[in-house]
Scaffold this motif. Structure first.
Motif, PDB file in Angstrom:
ATOM      1  N   GLY A 201       0.683  -1.242  -0.002  1.00 57.07           N
ATOM      2  CA  GLY A 201      -0.001   0.087   0.164  1.00 57.07           C
ATOM      3  C   GLY A 201       0.751   1.300  -0.063  1.00 57.07           C
ATOM      4  N   ALA A 202       2.180   1.092   0.145  1.00 60.31           N
ATOM      5  CA  ALA A 202       2.980   2.306   0.213  1.00 60.31           C
ATOM      6  C   ALA A 202       3.610   2.565  -1.314  1.00 60.31           C
ATOM      7  CB  ALA A 202       3.905   2.118   0.983  1.00 60.31           C
ATOM      8  N   GLY A 203       3.278   1.868  -2.249  1.00 62.81           N
ATOM      9  CA  GLY A 203       3.814   2.024  -3.627  1.00 62.81           C
ATOM     10  C   GLY A 203       5.197   1.910  -3.851  1.00 62.81           C
ATOM     11  N   ASP A 204       5.786   2.271  -5.028  1.00 66.27           N
ATOM     12  CA  ASP A 204       7.288   2.029  -5.183  1.00 66.27           C
ATOM     13  C   ASP A 204       7.733   3.490  -5.842  1.00 66.27           C
ATOM     14  OD1 ASP A 204       6.913   2.189  -8.105  1.00 66.27           O
ATOM     15  OD2 ASP A 204       6.853   0.231  -8.313  1.00 66.27           O
ATOM     16  N   ALA A 205       9.127   3.454  -5.983  1.00 65.27           N
ATOM     17  CA  ALA A 205       9.767   4.651  -6.416  1.00 65.27           C
ATOM     18  C   ALA A 205       9.134   5.568  -7.635  1.00 65.27           C
ATOM     19  CB  ALA A 205      11.241   4.509  -6.801  1.00 65.27           C
ATOM     20  N   ASN A 206       8.871   4.556  -8.562  1.00 61.97           N
ATOM     21  CA  ASN A 206       8.101   5.263  -9.877  1.00 61.97           C
ATOM     22  C   ASN A 206       6.905   5.977  -9.598  1.00 61.97           C
ATOM     23  OD1 ASN A 206      10.040   3.938 -11.588  1.00 61.97           O
ATOM     24  ND2 ASN A 206       9.005   1.681 -11.624  1.00 61.97           N
ATOM     25  N   GLY A 207       6.055   5.327  -8.631  1.00 63.85           N
ATOM     26  CA  GLY A 207       4.694   6.034  -8.177  1.00 63.85           C
ATOM     27  C   GLY A 207       5.120   7.302  -7.589  1.00 63.85           C
ATOM     28  N   TRP A 208       6.052   7.354  -6.769  1.00 65.49           N
ATOM     29  CA  TRP A 208       6.248   8.687  -5.859  1.00 65.49           C
ATOM     30  C   TRP A 208       6.900   9.696  -6.854  1.00 65.49           C
ATOM     31  CZ3 TRP A 208       4.334   9.784  -1.332  1.00 65.49           C
ATOM     32  CH2 TRP A 208       4.026   8.782  -0.547  1.00 65.49           C
ATOM     33  N   LEU A 209       7.523   9.193  -7.600  1.00 67.80           N
ATOM     34  CA  LEU A 209       8.131   9.956  -8.807  1.00 67.80           C
ATOM     35  C   LEU A 209       6.971  10.763  -9.516  1.00 67.80           C
ATOM     36  CD1 LEU A 209      10.530  11.641 -10.236  1.00 67.80           C
ATOM     37  CD2 LEU A 209      10.772   9.491 -11.537  1.00 67.80           C
ATOM     38  N   ALA A 210       6.078   9.927 -10.070  1.00 68.25           N
ATOM     39  CA  ALA A 210       4.925  10.509 -10.772  1.00 68.25           C
ATOM     40  C   ALA A 210       4.238  11.450  -9.972  1.00 68.25           C
ATOM     41  CB  ALA A 210       4.041   9.419 -11.236  1.00 68.25           C
ATOM     42  N   PHE A 211       4.274  11.180  -8.792  1.00 70.67           N
ATOM     43  CA  PHE A 211       3.362  12.156  -7.762  1.00 70.67           C
ATOM     44  C   PHE A 211       4.061  13.405  -7.570  1.00 70.67           C
ATOM     45  CE2 PHE A 211       3.262  13.304  -3.291  1.00 70.67           C
ATOM     46  CZ  PHE A 211       2.085  13.883  -3.125  1.00 70.67           C
ATOM     47  N   ALA A 212       5.251  13.584  -7.539  1.00 65.94           N
ATOM     48  CA  ALA A 212       6.196  14.746  -7.547  1.00 65.94           C
ATOM     49  C   ALA A 212       6.069  15.603  -8.794  1.00 65.94           C
ATOM     50  CB  ALA A 212       7.522  14.467  -7.394  1.00 65.94           C
ATOM     51  N   ILE A 213       6.060  14.769  -9.966  1.00 68.70           N
ATOM     52  CA  ILE A 213       6.232  15.414 -11.104  1.00 68.70           C
ATOM     53  C   ILE A 213       4.901  16.323 -11.425  1.00 68.70           C
ATOM     54  CG2 ILE A 213       6.012  15.459 -13.648  1.00 68.70           C
ATOM     55  CD1 ILE A 213       8.178  13.128 -13.530  1.00 68.70           C
ATOM     56  N   ILE A 214       3.543  15.462 -11.225  1.00 68.63           N
ATOM     57  CA  ILE A 214       2.487  15.856 -11.157  1.00 68.63           C
ATOM     58  C   ILE A 214       2.077  17.155 -10.340  1.00 68.63           C
ATOM     59  CG2 ILE A 214      -0.039  15.636 -10.946  1.00 68.63           C
ATOM     60  CD1 ILE A 214       0.417  12.691 -11.952  1.00 68.63           C
ATOM     61  N   GLY A 215       2.310  16.974  -9.025  1.00 64.81           N
ATOM     62  CA  GLY A 215       2.309  18.043  -7.899  1.00 64.81           C
ATOM     63  C   GLY A 215       3.118  19.509  -8.269  1.00 64.81           C
ATOM     64  N   GLY A 216       4.341  19.031  -8.786  1.00 65.22           N
ATOM     65  CA  GLY A 216       5.089  20.240  -8.964  1.00 65.22           C
ATOM     66  C   GLY A 216       4.587  20.916 -10.225  1.00 65.22           C
ATOM     67  N   ALA A 217       3.919  20.541 -11.019  1.00 67.55           N
ATOM     68  CA  ALA A 217       3.786  21.254 -12.398  1.00 67.55           C
ATOM     69  C   ALA A 217       2.425  21.919 -11.943  1.00 67.55           C
ATOM     70  CB  ALA A 217       3.269  20.302 -13.343  1.00 67.55           C
ATOM     71  N   ILE A 218       1.436  21.471 -11.061  1.00 70.64           N
ATOM     72  CA  ILE A 218       0.238  22.078 -10.622  1.00 70.64           C
ATOM     73  C   ILE A 218       0.747  23.223  -9.830  1.00 70.64           C
ATOM     74  CG2 ILE A 218      -1.500  22.043  -9.348  1.00 70.64           C
ATOM     75  CD1 ILE A 218      -1.929  19.050 -10.172  1.00 70.64           C
ATOM     76  N   SER A 219       1.533  23.157  -8.911  1.00 67.23           N
ATOM     77  CA  SER A 219       2.178  24.024  -8.250  1.00 67.23           C
ATOM     78  C   SER A 219       2.750  25.518  -8.939  1.00 67.23           C
ATOM     79  CB  SER A 219       3.259  23.784  -7.284  1.00 67.23           C
ATOM     80  OG  SER A 219       3.598  24.588  -6.441  1.00 67.23           O
ATOM     81  N   LEU A 220       3.393  24.906  -9.827  1.00 67.95           N
ATOM     82  CA  LEU A 220       4.109  26.081 -10.725  1.00 67.95           C
ATOM     83  C   LEU A 220       2.977  26.800 -11.640  1.00 67.95           C
ATOM     84  CD1 LEU A 220       6.468  27.369 -12.105  1.00 67.95           C
ATOM     85  CD2 LEU A 220       6.831  25.824 -13.556  1.00 67.95           C
ATOM     86  N   LEU A 221       2.078  25.997 -12.347  1.00 65.27           N
ATOM     87  CA  LEU A 221       0.999  26.591 -12.998  1.00 65.27           C
ATOM     88  C   LEU A 221       0.147  27.787 -12.046  1.00 65.27           C
ATOM     89  CD1 LEU A 221      -0.822  26.938 -15.394  1.00 65.27           C
ATOM     90  CD2 LEU A 221      -2.312  24.803 -14.442  1.00 65.27           C
ATOM     91  N   GLY A 222      -0.031  27.272 -10.590  1.00 66.25           N
ATOM     92  CA  GLY A 222      -0.833  28.166 -10.001  1.00 66.25           C
ATOM     93  C   GLY A 222      -0.059  29.647  -9.629  1.00 66.25           C
ATOM     94  N   ALA A 223       1.347  29.292  -9.582  1.00 62.30           N
ATOM     95  CA  ALA A 223       2.105  30.597  -9.489  1.00 62.30           C
ATOM     96  C   ALA A 223       1.975  31.467 -10.465  1.00 62.30           C
ATOM     97  CB  ALA A 223       3.549  30.141  -9.038  1.00 62.30           C
ATOM     98  N   VAL A 224       1.960  31.096 -11.582  1.00 62.98           N
ATOM     99  CA  VAL A 224       1.917  31.717 -12.996  1.00 62.98           C
ATOM    100  C   VAL A 224       0.604  32.462 -13.007  1.00 62.98           C
ATOM    101  CG1 VAL A 224       1.600  31.600 -15.566  1.00 62.98           C
ATOM    102  CG2 VAL A 224       3.383  30.377 -14.205  1.00 62.98           C
ATOM    103  N   ILE A 225      -0.482  31.772 -12.897  1.00 60.38           N
ATOM    104  CA  ILE A 225      -1.848  32.254 -12.613  1.00 60.38           C
ATOM    105  C   ILE A 225      -1.692  33.464 -11.602  1.00 60.38           C
ATOM    106  CG2 ILE A 225      -4.412  32.070 -12.218  1.00 60.38           C
ATOM    107  CD1 ILE A 225      -3.917  29.148 -13.166  1.00 60.38           C
ATOM    108  N   LEU A 226      -1.347  33.403 -10.527  1.00 61.34           N
ATOM    109  CA  LEU A 226      -1.390  34.367  -9.542  1.00 61.34           C
ATOM    110  C   LEU A 226      -0.478  35.599 -10.023  1.00 61.34           C
ATOM    111  CD1 LEU A 226      -0.724  34.135  -5.712  1.00 61.34           C
ATOM    112  CD2 LEU A 226       0.794  35.770  -6.905  1.00 61.34           C
TER     113      LEU A 226
END
Length: 474
Positions: free
Chosen positions: A194-219
């Motif tokens: 249930g804790a996932g592997d390294a591939n899953g956590w990397l995907a999570f980081a990429i998706i979250g980082g991209a959304i964070s940056l998009l929000g900064a641009v909109i602001l």
């Protein structure tokens, strides 16, 4: 007038988009990065070596964040001195957002296998990347929340703007709780209990980082600072004056101490929840239900904040919220593996979190004018840097506690719920529930006895500044 109202609404929506992405990033760093470290980062065949490296990494993070106690005020001071065609804050939001997101994605990897092939080199590169990520995240964080006093001087208007901002941040933070397990498991080749592997956590980081940056641009595109004579200083605060300025603002210091001790308790529980659902309840996917529930009740509670402060005032609202969180922890501590009770307690614990954050944020924001009148010049970002500093220090301390506790009670590596002994469950429960309750009681007592800056007092200060500021600032 309607045009001005429409423009103000669009600015607030843009601001909320920025805080939405920003709190996604915050949750990734403050809550789920520790889970990645303890479950997936070190995967040699020597479990004792893996646990030793986890301990070293927790220590590195703690040292960096404690050291940053002395850096963040200078970041705020530097932002206060910024003067560009795009304003004082937006460049820091966008540039800081890009660098922080890129660094975080790298931190969610083993840097090409260095954790196994060259652990010492990994630790060195990790420390450098973490410092870069933390500094630029800090700059972005300070700049975003410094915009509240820059957009209005009226406490009620600030509360509405901050409510929009907090709606965005609550939605972002709780959305992470909803999607973290589905994203990690979807992209993982190995579910790993249930804790996932390294591939899953990397995907999570990429998706979250991209959304964070998009929000900064909109602001950056959608907001505008308010020009006012009250925001103009005749004399800038020098680097050597930074700490003396903060120390002279007694109400800022007391609300910061209150919030720091509160966060020690609250952040500890929030960071432990994924461990609770994975290793005590044995159903990590149930954490998504908590996230969905928390999104709904969090948005409702934040939307009601201006109404609640009108009815109860901030001070009383703080005490009510504190009582609810403590009650929730008592229920949580007796829930065991009863899923409905666990979900109820987790939701009740989350219900007042955004309200306490807003009470603290608005009090800190009002200390800008309090310090301006008391000291003789205005320091928006320097003062607002204290709130993220508190959050990061708390995150570092509680992250270290969570990481070391996870190793101590056997919640690391390939462990599953079946591997956790009753004794370790007892130790885990004491640390997750009893210690946070003590922190919260101490914090409430400090707030009650030392924090006296109310909405009415702030309004008096603003009126006095409007009457005398030109003479004071000469």
């Amino acid at each position: 007038m309607s045009g001005n109202n429409g423009n103000k609404l669009m600015q607030r929506i843009s601001y909320a988009c920025g805080t939405f992405g920003h709190d996604i990033f915050f949750m990734m760093v403050n809550t789920y990065f520790i889970m990645f470290i303890t479950s997936n980062l070190f995967h040699s065949d020597d479990q004792s070596h893996n646990e030793y490296m986890i301990g070293i990494l927790m220590t590195v993070i703690l040292v960096i964040r404690v050291a940053e106690l002395f850096i963040d005020p200078f970041i705020g001071n530097t932002i206060d001195k910024t003067n560009t065609r795009w304003g004082r804050f937006k460049p820091w939001v966008i540039v800081g957002g890009f660098i922080a997101a890129f660094s975080l994605v790298l931190l969610f990897t083993d840097l090409g296998g260095l954790t196994t092939s060259s652990p010492i080199l990994y630790l060195v590169i990790f420390a450098i990347l973490y410092i870069i990520m933390d500094i630029f995240y800090s700059a972005k964080d300070v700049a975003i929340w410094s915009m509240v006093p820059a957009m209005s001087f009226d406490s009620k208007d600030r509360e509405i703007t901050a409510t929009f901002a907090r709606i965005g941040s609550v939605f972002g933070a709780q959305l992470v709780t909803v999607v973290v397990i589905p994203i990690v498991l979807f992209f993982s080749k190995d579910a790993n209990g249930g804790a996932g592997d390294a591939n899953g956590w990397l995907a999570f980081a990429i998706i979250g980082g991209a959304i964070s940056l998009l929000g900064a641009v909109i602001l950056g595109i959608g907001t505008k600072e308010r020009s006012s004579a009250l925001r103009e200083n005749k004399k800038e605060t020098s680097f050597k004056e930074v700490f003396s300025i903060l120390a002279k603002n007694d109400q800022l210091m007391w609300i910061a101490i209150t919030f720091l001790i509160w966060c020690f308790g609250q952040d500890m529980v929030n960071a432990f929840q994924m461990y609770y659902f994975t290793y005590i309840l044995g159903e990590s996917t149930y954490l998504s239900f908590v996230g969905i529930i928390n999104v709904i009740i969090g948005l409702i509670s934040v939307a009601l904040f201006p109404i609640l402060t009108t009815k109860f005032k901030r001070r009383k609202l703080f005490f009510i919220s504190a009582a609810i969180e403590i009650l929730a922890l008592v229920i949580y501590s007796f829930a065991g593996t009863n899923a409905p009770v666990v979900l109820f307690a987790a939701a009740l614990f989350n219900l007042p979190q955004a309200l306490i954050f807003l009470v603290v944020l608005m009090t800190i924001t009002d200390t800008v004018e309090y310090g301006q009148l008391k000291i003789g010049h205005r320091d928006e970002s320097l003062i607002l840097s204290i709130r993220p500093l508190v959050n990061k220090l708390s995150g570092a301390v509680t992250g270290g506690i969570v990481g070391l506790t996870a190793v101590w009670v056997g919640m690391s590596g390939k462990a599953t719920a079946a591997d956790i002994t009753d004794t370790n469950k007892l130790y885990f429960g004491l640390i997750m529930f009893a210690i946070p309750i003590v922190f919260m009681i101490i914090s409430t007592l400090i707030y009650k006895t030392k924090v006296h800056l109310t909405e009415e007092k702030h309004a008096e200060i603003v009126r006095e500044l409007e009457r005398t500021w030109k003479d004071i600032s000469k």
